[in-house]
Structures are given as structure tokens and as C-alpha cells.
Design an enzyme around this catalytic site. Structure first.
Site, short mmCIF file in Angstrom:
data_model
loop_
_atom_site.label_atom_id
_atom_site.label_comp_id
_atom_site.label_asym_id
_atom_site.label_seq_id
_atom_site.Cartn_x
_atom_site.Cartn_y
_atom_site.Cartn_z
N LYS A 86 0.83 -1.21 0.00
CA LYS A 86 0.00 0.00 0.00
C LYS A 86 0.87 1.25 0.00
O LYS A 86 0.62 2.20 -0.76
CB LYS A 86 -0.90 -0.01 1.22
CG LYS A 86 -1.56 1.34 1.53
CD LYS A 86 -2.02 1.43 2.96
CE LYS A 86 -2.21 2.88 3.35
NZ LYS A 86 -2.64 3.05 4.74
N ASN A 87 1.88 1.28 0.85
CA ASN A 87 2.69 2.48 1.01
C ASN A 87 3.65 2.72 -0.15
O ASN A 87 4.31 3.77 -0.19
CB ASN A 87 3.46 2.41 2.33
CG ASN A 87 2.55 2.53 3.53
OD1 ASN A 87 1.46 3.08 3.44
ND2 ASN A 87 2.98 1.98 4.66
N CYS A 110 -6.15 7.70 9.71
CA CYS A 110 -6.00 7.24 11.09
C CYS A 110 -5.59 8.39 12.00
O CYS A 110 -4.77 9.23 11.62
CB CYS A 110 -4.95 6.13 11.18
SG CYS A 110 -5.42 4.61 10.36
N ARG A 167 0.71 14.75 12.67
CA ARG A 167 1.69 14.38 11.65
C ARG A 167 1.86 15.63 10.79
O ARG A 167 1.31 15.74 9.71
CB ARG A 167 1.19 13.19 10.82
CG ARG A 167 1.09 11.91 11.63
CD ARG A 167 1.47 10.71 10.80
NE ARG A 167 0.35 10.23 10.03
CZ ARG A 167 0.39 9.13 9.28
NH1 ARG A 167 1.49 8.41 9.21
NH2 ARG A 167 -0.66 8.75 8.59
N ASP A 185 4.85 1.08 11.95
CA ASP A 185 3.65 0.37 11.53
C ASP A 185 3.57 -1.04 12.09
O ASP A 185 2.50 -1.66 12.07
CB ASP A 185 3.57 0.31 10.00
CG ASP A 185 3.04 1.60 9.39
OD1 ASP A 185 2.62 2.49 10.16
OD2 ASP A 185 3.04 1.71 8.16
N ARG A 195 -8.43 -0.46 4.72
CA ARG A 195 -7.53 0.52 4.13
C ARG A 195 -6.17 -0.08 3.79
O ARG A 195 -5.45 0.45 2.93
CB ARG A 195 -7.32 1.70 5.09
CG ARG A 195 -8.55 2.56 5.30
CD ARG A 195 -8.24 3.75 6.21
NE ARG A 195 -7.00 4.39 5.78
CZ ARG A 195 -5.95 4.60 6.55
NH1 ARG A 195 -5.95 4.19 7.81
NH2 ARG A 195 -4.87 5.19 6.07
#
Length: 435
Positions: A22-23, A115, A120, A305, A397
Site C-alpha cells: 500500500k505504502n 487514522c 503528523r 507500523d 484501508r
């Protein structure tokens, strides 16, 4: 509302292929704004990916799924704005900013959602783009950016190796006038994958031995066919699931080098680990040993993560584990949910002490965020008795068919769509505006 029904206590064993990261897929899709027609393979079926595809449509880039690939095509035109609902759905939507300014010369968007992991700040993104010639103004929770004369190269020093700021800068610099030299950049595998994609499109990007990234802007980028790297966080999650249930797992289509810190922790806890070019095999003891001290750090350190998922595994390990969260200040929101299962966890500031208990007991649970949600599910899988888990929008997600994959390994888990929440259970978290 969807809910997982889990009856824990099963040993997980078998083999799984790891889906695309995903990232990595998200910044590559963001880069498609400034690139030619491309085929991006190994894109997982996630709600964040669907949001990114929809954003591309607003920015003048058609994107459609064909099997495991997203096919993108520049159609021209497009808007300088991302709709508020899409910005609120995904925190990483901010990674579209650099490409928007480079392509359209302007951008207007709200601050991103996703989230809730604490602040951030995107000041590093804005500072880098500002040094490249973007005029940026914030008003009423909205960003207004413009670069009517286009972007130009600059020497940019990031004071923290922010993944998102690194990605935004690289994307923007690819077609900026002159050379950009980026120091203090993040070096996660997902960033290297973005660079590989951009190079395939004709970008001139060089990685220096001292860690600097040099980007010589080109007038126009073409397209390419690119395969997204495997998802190291999903891989680590399944490894932890097997480890904490005394199981055995063969992961395929994975890069073991990306998992070095996670494999080191699991090996130290008593797991037998072997690796090949694109596979990892783990055999767990009946009960793990405590992990000692785990500090989250930028890559190649232990990934933030994986903190919550590894905490779930530590909950039943023999002995104690100390976690120190150095990336986000609010990444222990899953702790109250693990405590419902009987986990012994004490938090103070950025530290958490986990004293392993012999067994966990099923409970009614709620996902608090993407990775915290995965931790809650893993805790339920290791617990005796039945658990229900709500808030699955978070799981969707970042994990492609999470329940299905766990079930294939022997987990007793079912996803039930539209089940009414029982009285007294936690409210499902919405996508309010961050993995």
C-alpha cells in the site's frame, strides 16, 4: 456495519503470497499525475487505493483497475482541487500535492484525514515545495498553493527523514527546472520503489553514497510498466499471527531484506526463521519469549507500523517487552482494546510495558486505526473463546482480504456484513481527520 466473528485458539499454519505494498502503490499513483500512460501491477485491493484512483480522476488522469493492475492515462485538463471528502478519507492523500503543483501550477486542498495517530505535521512537505518556488498559504484549514512560473530545483535538507515529504519532493522535482538535491531524506523501500517507477518514466534520479538524492528535472515524463514491491507490513503482520499462535508460515512473493528488523525480533523470541530470494519461513515455539526493548525508528530501524502488531504478539509471550514509540505520540490507541482481552500493558508517554500473560480471553473489540486494528484481530485469534471486532473500515484501508487470508491459515474468522452493533460495544471509528 461489518464485523469479524472470531473464535480464537487455533494454530495458524500454511503458505501465503504477500500482496503489493500500500505504502508504495499510493505515492506511485500520485506520481502518475506527472507521468505518461502507465500500467502499475501488483496494486492491492484496498479502500485507500480506490480513493487514490478517484483522486486521479479529479486531477485529469484516468485510472482503472485491470486485474491486479491499475492502468493510468493522462487525459489533460483536470482540477487544482481534491474534494474534501477524499482528503478526509486518507491521510496519505497529501502525497498528491507535489504532483498537483508540478502538473497544474496550483493546488487547493484541506488538511488530510485517515487514522488518528496524533499530529503528523506537513510542514516539511510545505517547506520543501516552497524552496522549489511554490507559494503556499493556509487559511481556515485549507492549503492554497501556486507556482505560476513553474517549480525549480533547490537544495533541500529535511530535518527529519519524513517519508511523505521525501516522496512529494521527488515527484515535484522530476519535472522541475534544474537540479534538486535532497538531503536528510527517508530511505524506506517504498521510496526506492517510487524512484524506480519514475526512472522507468524517464526521470533522472541518482542516489548518492551519503544518502542524498539528486533529481535533474526533465521537461516531460513518459509512461512505463511497473510492479509494486511486496507489502512488508502485511508480511510482518502474518508472521506475527503465526508466531503468537505457535504456528508455521511460508510467506511467498516477499522481500526478506525489507523485513530484517522484524525477523530479528521474532528470531530472538524463539522462532526459527529461514529465508530465500523471495520467501520467508517461520516456525514458532509453543510460546514466545519476551522481546526485550523495541524502539520504533526510521528505516532500516523497527517500523512504527509494526509496533502495535508486535505488541499483540508480546501480550502472551513469556516475560516482558518494552516498546518505545519514537515516530508518533498517539500510537497506543489499541492498548485499551488489547486490555479487554486480558493483556497486561502499562503505558507512560511514548513507552509501553507489556508483561506477557499465559492466555487471553475473547471480548467485544473495536479497531482503533489501521495497524492497531490488525493488532486487535491478532489478539482475538490468540484468545480463548469468541470475540467480535468492529471498525473494519480501518482494516480495509491496508489489508487485502485480511479475514480470507487468515482463514486459509486455519483461523476461525468470519466477516459478517451489515450486522447490528450489540448494545454496550464501542462505537466504530469513522474516517475523521492520519500505517
Amino acid at each position: 456495519m461489518s464485523v469479524y466473528m472470531i473464535r480464537g485458539g487455533n494454530r495458524l499454519a500454511g503458505r501465503l503470497a504477500v500482496h503489493g505494498a500500500k505504502n508504495a502503490a499510493l505515492p506511485i499513483l500520485a506520481a502518475a499525475v506527472v507521468c505518461g500512460d502507465s500500467v502499475i501491477e501488483n496494486c492491492p485491493r484496498l479502500t485507500d487505493i480506490s480513493v487514490a484512483v478517484e483522486i486521479l480522476g479529479h486531477l485529469g488522469c484516468r485510472a482503472a483497475r485491470q486485474g491486479d493492475a491499475i492502468v493510468t492515462s493522462r487525459e489533460g485538463g483536470g482540477d487544482c482541487r481534491i474534494p474534501d471528502r477524499l482528503m478526509g478519507a486518507m491521510r496519505s492523500s497529501i502525497v498528491f500535492l507535489g504532483g498537483m503543483i508540478a502538473c497544474h501550477g496550483c493546488a487547493e486542498l484541506t488538511l488530510p484525514g485517515g487514522c488518528e495517530l496524533g499530529a503528523r505535521p506537513i510542514d516539511l512537505h510545505l517547506s520543501a515545495l516552497g524552496q522549489m518556488g511554490a507559494a503556499i498559504r493556509e487559511s481556515g484549514g485549507r492549503l492554497y498553493c501556486s507556482a505560476p512560473r513553474g517549480l525549480h530545483g533547490a537544495r533541500i535538507d529535511l530535518t527529519f527523514p519524513s517519508v511523505g515529504a521525501t516522496e512529494n519532493t521527488i515527484i515535484a522535482a522530476a519535472t522541475a527546472r534544474g537540479e534538486t538535491v535532497l538531503t536528510g531524506a527517508a530511505r524506506e523501500p517504498e521510496i526506492l520503489d517510487l524512484i524506480d517507477f519514475l526512472r522507468g518514466c524517464g526521470a533522472r534520479i541518482r542516489l548518492e553514497r551519503d544518502g542524498a538524492i539528486r533529481v535533474e528535472g526533465v521537461e516531460k515524463l513518459g509512461g512505463t510498466r511497473h510492479r509494486v514491491i511486496p507489502d512488508r507490513i502485511a508480511a510482518g503482520t502474518y508472521l506475527c499471527a503465526a508466531a503468537m499462535t505457535g504456528g508455521e508460515l511460508l510467506l511467498e512473493q516477499v522481500d526478506p531484506g525489507h523485513l530484517a528488523s522484524c525477523l530479528s525480533v521474532l528470531g530472538g523470541a524463539g522462532c526459527q526463521v529461514s529465508v530465500g530470494p523471495d520467501w520467508v519461513r517461520l516456525t514458532a515455539p509453543e510460546r514466545l519469549r519476551g522481546f526485550g526493548t523495541i524502539k520504533t525508528m526510521p528505516y532500516p530501524g523497527f517500523p512504527t507500523d509494526m509496533q502495535s502488531v508486535m505488541m499483540a504478539a508480546a501480550a502472551t509471550a513469556r516475560g516482558s517487552t518494552v516498546f518505545v514509540e519514537n515516530i508518533f505520540e498517539s500510537r497506543y490507541r489499541h492498548v485499551p482494546e488489547l486490555r479487554k482481552l486480558g493483556a497486561d500493558i502499562v503505558t507512560e508517554g511514548r513507552a509501553a510495558m507489556v508483561t506477557g500473560v499465559e492466555r487471553l480471553t475473547g471480548a467485544d473489540l473495536c479497531c482503533t486505526d489501521l495497524r492497531g486494528g490488525a493488532a486487535v484481530v491478532l489478539g482475538a485469534l490468540a484468545a480463548r473463546g469468541q470475540s467480535t471486532v468492529t471498525g473494519l473500515a480501518h482494516i480495509d484501508r491496508g489489508y487485502d482480504d485480511f479475514a480470507g487470508k487468515l482463514a486459509r491459515l486455519g483461523a476461525d474468522i468470519q466477516r459478517i456484513e451489515g450486522k447490528e452493533r450489540k448494545e454496550g460495544t464501542d462505537e466504530e471509528d469513522g474516517w475523521t481527520g492520519t500505517g
